[in-house]
Write a protein that holds these residues in place. Sequence first.
Motif, PDB file in Angstrom:
ATOM      1  N   PRO A  64       0.817  -1.228   0.000  1.00 15.84           N
ATOM      2  CA  PRO A  64       0.000   0.000   0.000  1.00 15.84           C
ATOM      3  C   PRO A  64       0.848   1.275   0.000  1.00 15.84           C
ATOM      4  O   PRO A  64       0.491   2.255  -0.647  1.00 15.84           O
ATOM      5  CB  PRO A  64      -0.835  -0.114   1.278  1.00 15.84           C
ATOM      6  CG  PRO A  64      -0.134  -1.110   2.122  1.00 15.84           C
ATOM      7  CD  PRO A  64       0.519  -2.062   1.175  1.00 15.84           C
ATOM      8  N   GLY A  65       1.968   1.257   0.728  1.00 17.48           N
ATOM      9  CA  GLY A  65       2.832   2.440   0.751  1.00 17.48           C
ATOM     10  C   GLY A  65       3.455   2.708  -0.599  1.00 17.48           C
ATOM     11  O   GLY A  65       3.496   3.850  -1.068  1.00 17.48           O
ATOM     12  N   LEU A  66       3.941   1.644  -1.258  1.00 16.67           N
ATOM     13  CA  LEU A  66       4.537   1.816  -2.582  1.00 16.67           C
ATOM     14  C   LEU A  66       3.488   2.274  -3.589  1.00 16.67           C
ATOM     15  O   LEU A  66       3.745   3.144  -4.422  1.00 16.67           O
ATOM     16  CB  LEU A  66       5.174   0.488  -3.028  1.00 16.67           C
ATOM     17  CG  LEU A  66       5.936   0.519  -4.357  1.00 16.67           C
ATOM     18  CD1 LEU A  66       7.117   1.487  -4.274  1.00 16.67           C
ATOM     19  CD2 LEU A  66       6.410  -0.877  -4.740  1.00 16.67           C
ATOM     20  N   THR A  67       2.286   1.702  -3.499  1.00 15.38           N
ATOM     21  CA  THR A  67       1.209   2.119  -4.404  1.00 15.38           C
ATOM     22  C   THR A  67       0.873   3.590  -4.208  1.00 15.38           C
ATOM     23  O   THR A  67       0.728   4.345  -5.180  1.00 15.38           O
ATOM     24  CB  THR A  67      -0.051   1.270  -4.152  1.00 15.38           C
ATOM     25  OG1 THR A  67       0.256  -0.106  -4.355  1.00 15.38           O
ATOM     26  CG2 THR A  67      -1.172   1.678  -5.092  1.00 15.38           C
ATOM     27  N   ALA A  68       0.757   3.990  -2.939  1.00  9.66           N
ATOM     28  CA  ALA A  68       0.416   5.381  -2.655  1.00  9.66           C
ATOM     29  C   ALA A  68       1.502   6.327  -3.151  1.00  9.66           C
ATOM     30  O   ALA A  68       1.223   7.363  -3.766  1.00  9.66           O
ATOM     31  CB  ALA A  68       0.213   5.566  -1.157  1.00  9.66           C
ATOM     32  N   LEU A  69       2.768   5.981  -2.926  1.00 12.14           N
ATOM     33  CA  LEU A  69       3.859   6.868  -3.329  1.00 12.14           C
ATOM     34  C   LEU A  69       4.022   6.899  -4.846  1.00 12.14           C
ATOM     35  O   LEU A  69       4.326   7.947  -5.427  1.00 12.14           O
ATOM     36  CB  LEU A  69       5.165   6.432  -2.659  1.00 12.14           C
ATOM     37  CG  LEU A  69       5.227   6.729  -1.148  1.00 12.14           C
ATOM     38  CD1 LEU A  69       6.422   6.048  -0.502  1.00 12.14           C
ATOM     39  CD2 LEU A  69       5.279   8.237  -0.918  1.00 12.14           C
ATOM     40  N   LEU A  70       3.830   5.763  -5.502  1.00 11.94           N
ATOM     41  CA  LEU A  70       3.859   5.770  -6.964  1.00 11.94           C
ATOM     42  C   LEU A  70       2.717   6.619  -7.513  1.00 11.94           C
ATOM     43  O   LEU A  70       2.888   7.346  -8.498  1.00 11.94           O
ATOM     44  CB  LEU A  70       3.775   4.342  -7.501  1.00 11.94           C
ATOM     45  CG  LEU A  70       5.027   3.475  -7.336  1.00 11.94           C
ATOM     46  CD1 LEU A  70       4.759   2.048  -7.808  1.00 11.94           C
ATOM     47  CD2 LEU A  70       6.207   4.068  -8.097  1.00 11.94           C
ATOM     48  N   SER A  71       1.548   6.530  -6.870  1.00 13.48           N
ATOM     49  CA  SER A  71       0.426   7.374  -7.287  1.00 13.48           C
ATOM     50  C   SER A  71       0.773   8.844  -7.103  1.00 13.48           C
ATOM     51  O   SER A  71       0.491   9.676  -7.976  1.00 13.48           O
ATOM     52  CB  SER A  71      -0.821   7.023  -6.461  1.00 13.48           C
ATOM     53  OG  SER A  71      -1.200   5.678  -6.670  1.00 13.48           O
ATOM     54  N   ASP A  72       1.387   9.160  -5.964  1.00 15.63           N
ATOM     55  CA  ASP A  72       1.811  10.545  -5.730  1.00 15.63           C
ATOM     56  C   ASP A  72       2.761  11.013  -6.815  1.00 15.63           C
ATOM     57  O   ASP A  72       2.570  12.064  -7.443  1.00 15.63           O
ATOM     58  CB  ASP A  72       2.517  10.663  -4.370  1.00 15.63           C
ATOM     59  CG  ASP A  72       1.587  10.366  -3.207  1.00 15.63           C
ATOM     60  OD1 ASP A  72       0.366  10.349  -3.425  1.00 15.63           O
ATOM     61  OD2 ASP A  72       2.109  10.172  -2.093  1.00 15.63           O
ATOM     62  N   GLY A  73       3.828  10.220  -7.021  1.00 16.16           N
ATOM     63  CA  GLY A  73       4.874  10.632  -7.954  1.00 16.16           C
ATOM     64  C   GLY A  73       4.374  10.772  -9.378  1.00 16.16           C
ATOM     65  O   GLY A  73       4.632  11.781 -10.047  1.00 16.16           O
ATOM     66  N   LEU A  74       3.642   9.776  -9.850  1.00 17.08           N
ATOM     67  CA  LEU A  74       3.134   9.839 -11.221  1.00 17.08           C
ATOM     68  C   LEU A  74       2.057  10.914 -11.351  1.00 17.08           C
ATOM     69  O   LEU A  74       1.913  11.540 -12.408  1.00 17.08           O
ATOM     70  CB  LEU A  74       2.588   8.474 -11.637  1.00 17.08           C
ATOM     71  CG  LEU A  74       3.651   7.379 -11.784  1.00 17.08           C
ATOM     72  CD1 LEU A  74       3.005   6.037 -12.118  1.00 17.08           C
ATOM     73  CD2 LEU A  74       4.673   7.752 -12.853  1.00 17.08           C
ATOM     74  N   GLY A  75       1.314  11.133 -10.274  1.00 19.44           N
ATOM     75  CA  GLY A  75       0.341  12.230 -10.298  1.00 19.44           C
ATOM     76  C   GLY A  75       1.019  13.571 -10.465  1.00 19.44           C
ATOM     77  O   GLY A  75       0.566  14.434 -11.220  1.00 19.44           O
ATOM     78  N   PHE A  76       2.149  13.758  -9.787  1.00 22.04           N
ATOM     79  CA  PHE A  76       2.894  15.003  -9.924  1.00 22.04           C
ATOM     80  C   PHE A  76       3.503  15.131 -11.318  1.00 22.04           C
ATOM     81  O   PHE A  76       3.595  16.226 -11.867  1.00 22.04           O
ATOM     82  CB  PHE A  76       3.995  15.086  -8.865  1.00 22.04           C
ATOM     83  CG  PHE A  76       3.480  15.099  -7.449  1.00 22.04           C
ATOM     84  CD1 PHE A  76       2.198  15.542  -7.163  1.00 22.04           C
ATOM     85  CD2 PHE A  76       4.269  14.662  -6.401  1.00 22.04           C
ATOM     86  CE1 PHE A  76       1.708  15.556  -5.861  1.00 22.04           C
ATOM     87  CE2 PHE A  76       3.799  14.676  -5.094  1.00 22.04           C
ATOM     88  CZ  PHE A  76       2.519  15.117  -4.823  1.00 22.04           C
ATOM     89  N   VAL A  77       3.909  14.004 -11.888  1.00 18.41           N
ATOM     90  CA  VAL A  77       4.501  14.034 -13.230  1.00 18.41           C
ATOM     91  C   VAL A  77       3.500  14.561 -14.249  1.00 18.41           C
ATOM     92  O   VAL A  77       3.875  15.179 -15.256  1.00 18.41           O
ATOM     93  CB  VAL A  77       5.006  12.632 -13.634  1.00 18.41           C
ATOM     94  CG1 VAL A  77       5.345  12.563 -15.120  1.00 18.41           C
ATOM     95  CG2 VAL A  77       6.246  12.270 -12.817  1.00 18.41           C
ATOM     96  N   THR A  78       2.209  14.349 -13.991  1.00 17.11           N
ATOM     97  CA  THR A  78       1.199  14.823 -14.950  1.00 17.11           C
ATOM     98  C   THR A  78       1.221  16.340 -15.111  1.00 17.11           C
ATOM     99  O   THR A  78       0.693  16.864 -16.088  1.00 17.11           O
ATOM    100  CB  THR A  78      -0.212  14.385 -14.517  1.00 17.11           C
ATOM    101  OG1 THR A  78      -0.516  14.948 -13.231  1.00 17.11           O
ATOM    102  CG2 THR A  78      -0.314  12.877 -14.437  1.00 17.11           C
ATOM    103  N   LEU A  79       1.822  17.054 -14.158  1.00 13.21           N
ATOM    104  CA  LEU A  79       1.950  18.505 -14.307  1.00 13.21           C
ATOM    105  C   LEU A  79       2.807  18.862 -15.514  1.00 13.21           C
ATOM    106  O   LEU A  79       2.784  20.012 -15.975  1.00 13.21           O
ATOM    107  CB  LEU A  79       2.562  19.114 -13.043  1.00 13.21           C
ATOM    108  CG  LEU A  79       1.676  19.143 -11.792  1.00 13.21           C
ATOM    109  CD1 LEU A  79       2.489  19.548 -10.571  1.00 13.21           C
ATOM    110  CD2 LEU A  79       0.506  20.090 -11.981  1.00 13.21           C
ATOM    111  N   MET A  80       3.555  17.904 -16.029  1.00 14.15           N
ATOM    112  CA  MET A  80       4.403  18.168 -17.189  1.00 14.15           C
ATOM    113  C   MET A  80       3.587  18.490 -18.435  1.00 14.15           C
ATOM    114  O   MET A  80       4.122  19.035 -19.409  1.00 14.15           O
ATOM    115  CB  MET A  80       5.301  16.954 -17.469  1.00 14.15           C
ATOM    116  CG  MET A  80       6.285  16.623 -16.362  1.00 14.15           C
ATOM    117  SD  MET A  80       7.579  17.858 -16.150  1.00 14.15           S
ATOM    118  CE  MET A  80       8.545  17.578 -17.626  1.00 14.15           C
ATOM    119  N   VAL A  81       2.281  18.183 -18.428  1.00 12.03           N
ATOM    120  CA  VAL A  81       1.459  18.493 -19.601  1.00 12.03           C
ATOM    121  C   VAL A  81       1.257  19.999 -19.748  1.00 12.03           C
ATOM    122  O   VAL A  81       0.843  20.470 -20.801  1.00 12.03           O
ATOM    123  CB  VAL A  81       0.085  17.789 -19.543  1.00 12.03           C
ATOM    124  CG1 VAL A  81       0.252  16.291 -19.394  1.00 12.03           C
ATOM    125  CG2 VAL A  81      -0.773  18.338 -18.404  1.00 12.03           C
TER     126      VAL A  81
END
Length: 793
Positions: free
Chosen positions: A339-356
Motif C-alpha cells: 500500500p505504501g509503494l502504491t500510494a507513493l507511486l500514485s503521488d509521484g506519477l500524479g505530480f509528473v502529470t503537471l508536465m502536460v
Amino acid sequence: MKTLTLSMLGLVKSSEHLIERVLFHRRRTLLALFVLVTLVLGWQASQIRPDASFVKMIPTEHPYVENYLTYRDDLAGLGNSLRVVVAATEGDIFTPEFQDSLRKVTDELFFLPGVDRSALASIWTPNVRWTEVTEEGFVGGPVIPDDYDGSAAALEKLRTNILRSGQLGRLVANDFGSAIVQVPLFDRDPETGAGLDYQQLSHLLESLVRQPYESDQINIHITGFAKVVGDLIDGARDVALFFAVAFGVTLVLLYLYSGSVSGTLIPLACSLVAVIWQLGLLRLLGFGLDPYSMLVPFLVFAIAVSHGVQIVNTVAQEEAEGAGSLLASRRAFRALYIPGLTALLSDGLGFVTLMVIQIQVIQDLAIAASIGVAVIILTNLLLLPLLMSWAGVGKRAIARAKRSQAAVSSRWAILTVFARPRGAIVALLVAAGLALAGLQASSELKIGDLDSGAPELRKDSRYNLDNAFVTGHYSTSSDVFVVMVTTEAEQCASFRTLELVDRFQQYLTNVPGVQSSLSLADVSERVTAGLNEGSLKWRSVSRNQFVINASLAYVPGGLMNGDCSLLPLIMFLDDHKAATLSRVTDSVKAFAAQHDSEQIQFRLAAGNSGIEAATNEVISTAQYKMLLWVYGVVSLLCLLTFRSLRTVICIILPLALTSLLCQALMAKIGIGVKVATLPVIALGVGIGVDYGIYIYTKLNSFLLQGQSLPDAYLATLRTTGKSVAFTGLTLAIGVVLWVLSPIKFQADMGILLTFMFLWNMLGALILLPALTCVLYRHTGSKVEQKETSDLLS
C-alpha cells in the motif's frame, strides 16, 4: 490485462520479499550507506540557490510567446523591464536637487548587471528627445540640453522640452511630481552569460538606488517582473520560518499521539532526510528553487510524515502483541510495503502529470515534487523501519497500544455509522449535495489574476503601493499589451500599413480596459501636422508617401525595426485582470481576422500583459487536462493494485469531491487559477490518495478475516484510521499558519492546503466506508474478497 496485472503484482510481491531480506539482514551496512548518501546530498543541498527566469515563467510554446521571442530583439523594453520612479515628496521635479537625484539614479541603473543599456530611457538619456516645428522647419534635441546647469532658466527650458517631447504621462508624471527611468532587462547577464540573478538585482536596486536616494524630499518607487521575483525570493526566509513552525507543531503533536520519543524523532528525522535528499538531487541535476517551487520541500515533508506515522503506528501495534522491535518492524514493512509503494507511486506519477502544462516553472515543480516522492520510498519505507528495528517504540507506547487493543468501547465507534446502510446513504446524499453546490460555485472560478498589481504579494506590500503610485500618476500604466504588426521589408511605413494601423487604434478606443495606444502612425500624424504649421487638419496619415517619409525622418526607438518589417502597436491597459486581457485579445483577433492579408498581419502578443494573456490561455486549457491525467494515473495504479473497479471508486471519489470543493473555495475567496495555484490541486490529490489506500488496505484485511463491515471498520479506525486523522489534523495545523505570511500566494496556498488536508482526511474516514457499504452491499463481495485475498497473500 489480467495476466499483465498478475505479472506486475507478482513482481512487486517478490521484490517485497527480496527487499525485506536485504534490509533486515544487512542493517548496519545499509545504515552506513544511508548516512553516507545523506552527507553527500546534504552538502549538495546546502549549495542550492534560488533560480528564477522570465522565460521559465511564460509558456514558450504558445503562439503569442513564439511571436514575441521571434521579434524580441526588435522589441526593446516591451518584455522584461523595470520602471524606477523618482518622486518629489513636495513640489515638482523642476528643482536642481531633484534633477541631480534623477541623473544619479539613471547612472546607477545604467550600470546594473543585466540592463539593456542601449534601450534604457529617462529624460536624462540622449535617446529621449524633443521636436518642434519652426518657421525654418523642425528643430529638436535631447530633453536635457548639453548646457543644462540647474539654473531657473535651464529648469524652465527643461519644462518646455518635456512638453515638446510628448513624454508627459509616460516618462514624466501628469502632475510633474515624478519621473520614470525605464530599464529594459536581458534574460542573461551580457557580461557573464549566466542567467540574470533576480535576487541580486533586487538587492542592488534597494542598496544602490532606493536607500541612498530616498529621503524626506525624494521617494523611490520600483515596479516590474524582476522586482516581484526578487521580493518573492526574499520571502523565502518566511517560508523557512513557517516550515520550522510546522516542524515544531508536528513534533509536539506526534509525541502526544505516539507517547514515544523514538516514535516521534525517527519519523521526523526520516522526513527531513527526504527533504535533504530531494534538494541535493535537484542541485546535482542542475535545478534551483524558483519562488513557486519553494513550497515543495514542505509538501515532501508532509507526505513523508504521513507515511512515517503509519509505520510507527503499525510497529506499536505489533510490539503490543508481543513482538520484539526487529520482528515488529519486519511485520510493519510487510503490511505497508505494497500500500505504501502504491500510494507513493500514485503521488509521484500524479505530480509528473503537471508536465502536460507547457510552462517551465510548473514543469520544474513537477520534477521537484516527483523526485521528493521517489526518495520517500527509500527514506520512509526502508530507512524508517530499519531504524525502528533497533529503537522500537518504547514501553510507554506499547502500554498505550495494549490498553487501546483491550478497550471494549472506543470513541471511534461513532464513525462506524457510515459503514452501515442508513449512515452510508446519508453520507453519500450529503456528499452529492456538496458536489452540486461545488459545481455551481466552481463555475465562477476565474483564470489568471483577479487583482491589480502583483497578486503574489499583499495589497499593502511595498511593491503594490509602488505600482498603485505609477497607475495613479501616469497616463501609461505598467500593464503593457503589444500587438506586432508585420509587413514585407520596407513596408511598415507605407500608407496602406499606417492607415490600417490608425484604424486599428481608433477601433481600440472602444475596447473597455484600453487606456491609450501608441504606434508609428502616431509619430507620422504628429510630425505631418507639425510640418503644416501644427494644423489639426493635417493630423492624419498622409496619402502621399513622400510626406510620410519626411514625417518619419526621426522615429523614437522601439516603434519599428531595422528593415521596417515590424511595427509594434503598444497598448496601455487599465489592469491585467483576466477579464481585461480576454476582452483585449478577442478584440484584436476579431480585427485581425477581418484585415489580415499576405502583406500585413496583426500578431499577438508582447508586453507583460500580452505574455500574461498567453499564460492564462495555456492554464485555461491545461487545468482540466491535468486533472484528467492525475486522476487517470492514480486510478490506474489503484486498479492494478486492488484489481477492482469498485475499490478504485471508493478511493478516488472522495478525492474528486475535495478537488471540486477546492475549486469552489477558490472562486468564493477570489483566488484565480494561475501559475502559482494550478499545481496545488494535483499536489492535494497526491497527498490525499495515501489516506484512502492505507484505510482500504487495512479495512480489507479485516474483512478477509470474516468480520462484518462495521466491525472491520472499527478495527481499522483504531489502528490506521486514527493515524490518518492525526496526520490530516497535524498537517492542517502546520499549514494554516501560512495565512500570516506577508507573501500572499503563500497565504493562499496555506488556505487551500489546509482545506485539502482536512477534506481528504474526512473523505477517507467518512465517504470511503460509505461507498464500500453501498458498492459491496454492506458486507463485501465474496468474489472481490477472493481476488483481493489472492493479491495480498
